[in-house]
Design a protein around this motif. Structure first.
Motif, short mmCIF file in Angstrom:
data_model
loop_
_atom_site.label_atom_id
_atom_site.label_comp_id
_atom_site.label_asym_id
_atom_site.label_seq_id
_atom_site.Cartn_x
_atom_site.Cartn_y
_atom_site.Cartn_z
N ILE A 91 0.82 -1.22 0.00
CA ILE A 91 0.00 0.00 0.00
C ILE A 91 0.86 1.27 0.00
N ARG A 92 2.16 1.10 0.22
CA ARG A 92 3.04 2.28 0.25
C ARG A 92 3.36 2.75 -1.16
N SER A 93 3.46 4.07 -1.32
CA SER A 93 3.94 4.65 -2.56
C SER A 93 5.20 5.45 -2.25
N GLU A 94 5.77 6.07 -3.25
CA GLU A 94 7.01 6.83 -3.05
C GLU A 94 6.82 8.02 -2.12
N ASP A 95 5.58 8.43 -1.89
CA ASP A 95 5.31 9.56 -1.00
C ASP A 95 5.16 9.14 0.46
N ASP A 96 5.19 7.84 0.74
CA ASP A 96 4.97 7.33 2.09
C ASP A 96 6.25 6.77 2.68
N GLU A 97 6.63 7.26 3.84
CA GLU A 97 7.80 6.73 4.53
C GLU A 97 7.50 5.38 5.17
N THR A 98 6.29 5.23 5.69
CA THR A 98 5.92 4.00 6.39
C THR A 98 4.55 3.52 5.94
N VAL A 99 4.22 2.29 6.32
CA VAL A 99 2.89 1.74 6.05
C VAL A 99 1.82 2.53 6.79
#
Length: 366
Positions: free
Chosen positions: A215-223
């Protein structure tokens, strides 16, 4: 902090709301000063929707909120609830909440925890919960009557179309969104504000971060960032209620609210493609099932059972023994009275799952 309109109320609500169910104990008690600091910090960072309820945190949450509110410098809105079906009892609980929090009115008062349509109808009878809430609103003790529910999308749509409420709170996350999406769409169409709870699946998503990394994308540091952003990206959702037990969690969650980048359609479809029906049957740990006459810690067994859905039977037994310190044999004490299943907001087959645990445990110890 990004703000959204809460339905037709005219109120601008922070996209990240404060869920008052996850305060942590210091030893055997709650340190009100320490817990209040977390609430105050959230207010300083722009959170203006604070959700609490009787019985949260061993019935301490409303007191903690009151302790914090006296030090709040920015405008804020308070949400609390009553599950009482009898109007007189709901009124008594409302007055208790007002007194506890030293408030003149509750901004968002919930007809709390509607489980199904029969339950909904029982709140609407003469002398019942809704009538009492409506009277309290006329007296200025309630500003907006809303409801919370664990119903499915079709049932939520039916309730919404009754045109009785200004908003709702519903469990909604990456695990169950296909099963409640229709209800959110109906609420949006009717102009209701929507708060969503359990954005992290009762803690399961961060606990299984590797599994849910898709569910993570490049804009997300964590789940965790990804799960919160998933909910906040929905146009239908006003505020995402995040339970926060530390200042560090407040800072992390508010960062999402300040830097929200909506998911694009391609990413949403990618996530949908990896979901499967059984994921809606994961226990979120709400603990409403804890009424067992045999003192079986039902919610802990159900949280352990999540490992069967995500992994295997042995992980269930390992989780029970090593995480919870519970002997699997306790599950075999179930007398199948059905009390827990009647209380379960997700309608899980608790009795069958307890039976499974007993079988797996016996097999593993042969």
């Amino acid at each position: 902090m990004i703000y959204k309109k809460y339905g037709k109320t005219g109120k601008d609500i922070s996209v990240i709301g404060f869920g008052g169910m996850r305060f942590l104990k210091t030893g055997d008690t709650y340190d009100y000063d320490k817990c209040a600091e977390i609430v105050v910090k959230a207010g300083e960072l722009g959170v203006n929707y604070f959700d609490t309820a009787p019985y949260y945190c061993d019935d301490n949450s409303e007191f903690i909120m009151s302790h914090a509110f006296k030090n709040m410098k920015k405008q804020f809105y308070v949400s609390t609830k009553s599950s009482q079906k009898d109007g007189a009892k709901l009124r008594e609980q409302l007055e208790t909440s007002l007194k506890r929090m030293n408030l003149e009115k509750i901004n968002f008062f919930h007809i709390w925890c509607i489980l199904n349509m029969d339950d909904f109808k029982s709140r609407m009878v003469k002398g019942g919960a809704y009538e009492a809430a409506l009277k309290a609103k006329e007296e200025g003790l309630i500003e907006h009557i809303v409801f919370s529910t664990h119903c499915n999308g079709d049932e939520i749509e039916t309730i919404v179309n009754e045109d009785l409420f200004e908003g709702m709170t519903v469990g909604y996350n990456i695990l169950n969104f296909p099963f409640r999406q229709k209800g959110l769409q109906a609420a949006c169409k009717k102009g209701l504000g929507v708060a969503v709870m359990n954005p992290l699946g009762g803690g399961l998503i961060p606990q299984k971060a590797e599994y849910f990394d898709f569910i993570r994308s490049e804009d997300d540091e964590t789940v965790v960032d990804a799960a919160l952003r998933f909910n906040a990206s929905h146009d239908e959702i006003t505020t995402v209620l995040a339970g926060m037990g530390s200042v560090e969690e407040v800072v992390q969650n508010c960062h999402i609210g300040e830097n929200l980048k909506k998911l694009d359609e391609k990413k949403l479809k990618e996530i949908e493609g990896k979901l499967f029906n059984s994921m809606d049957k994961l226990c979120t740990g709400c603990r409403y099932c804890e009424h067992c006459p045999k003192k079986i810690p039902v919610s802990k067994f159900m949280l352990a059972y999540n490992n069967k859905i995500l992994q295997n039977e042995q992980e269930v037994l390992n989780n029970l023994k090593n995480h919870w310190g519970i002997e699997y044999k306790k599950a075999k004490e179930c007398i199948e009275c059905g009390i827990c299943e009647g209380k379960c907001t997700q309608h899980l087959p608790i009795i069958a799952r307890l039976r499974d645990v007993g079988v797996w445990g016996d097999a593993a110890n042969q």
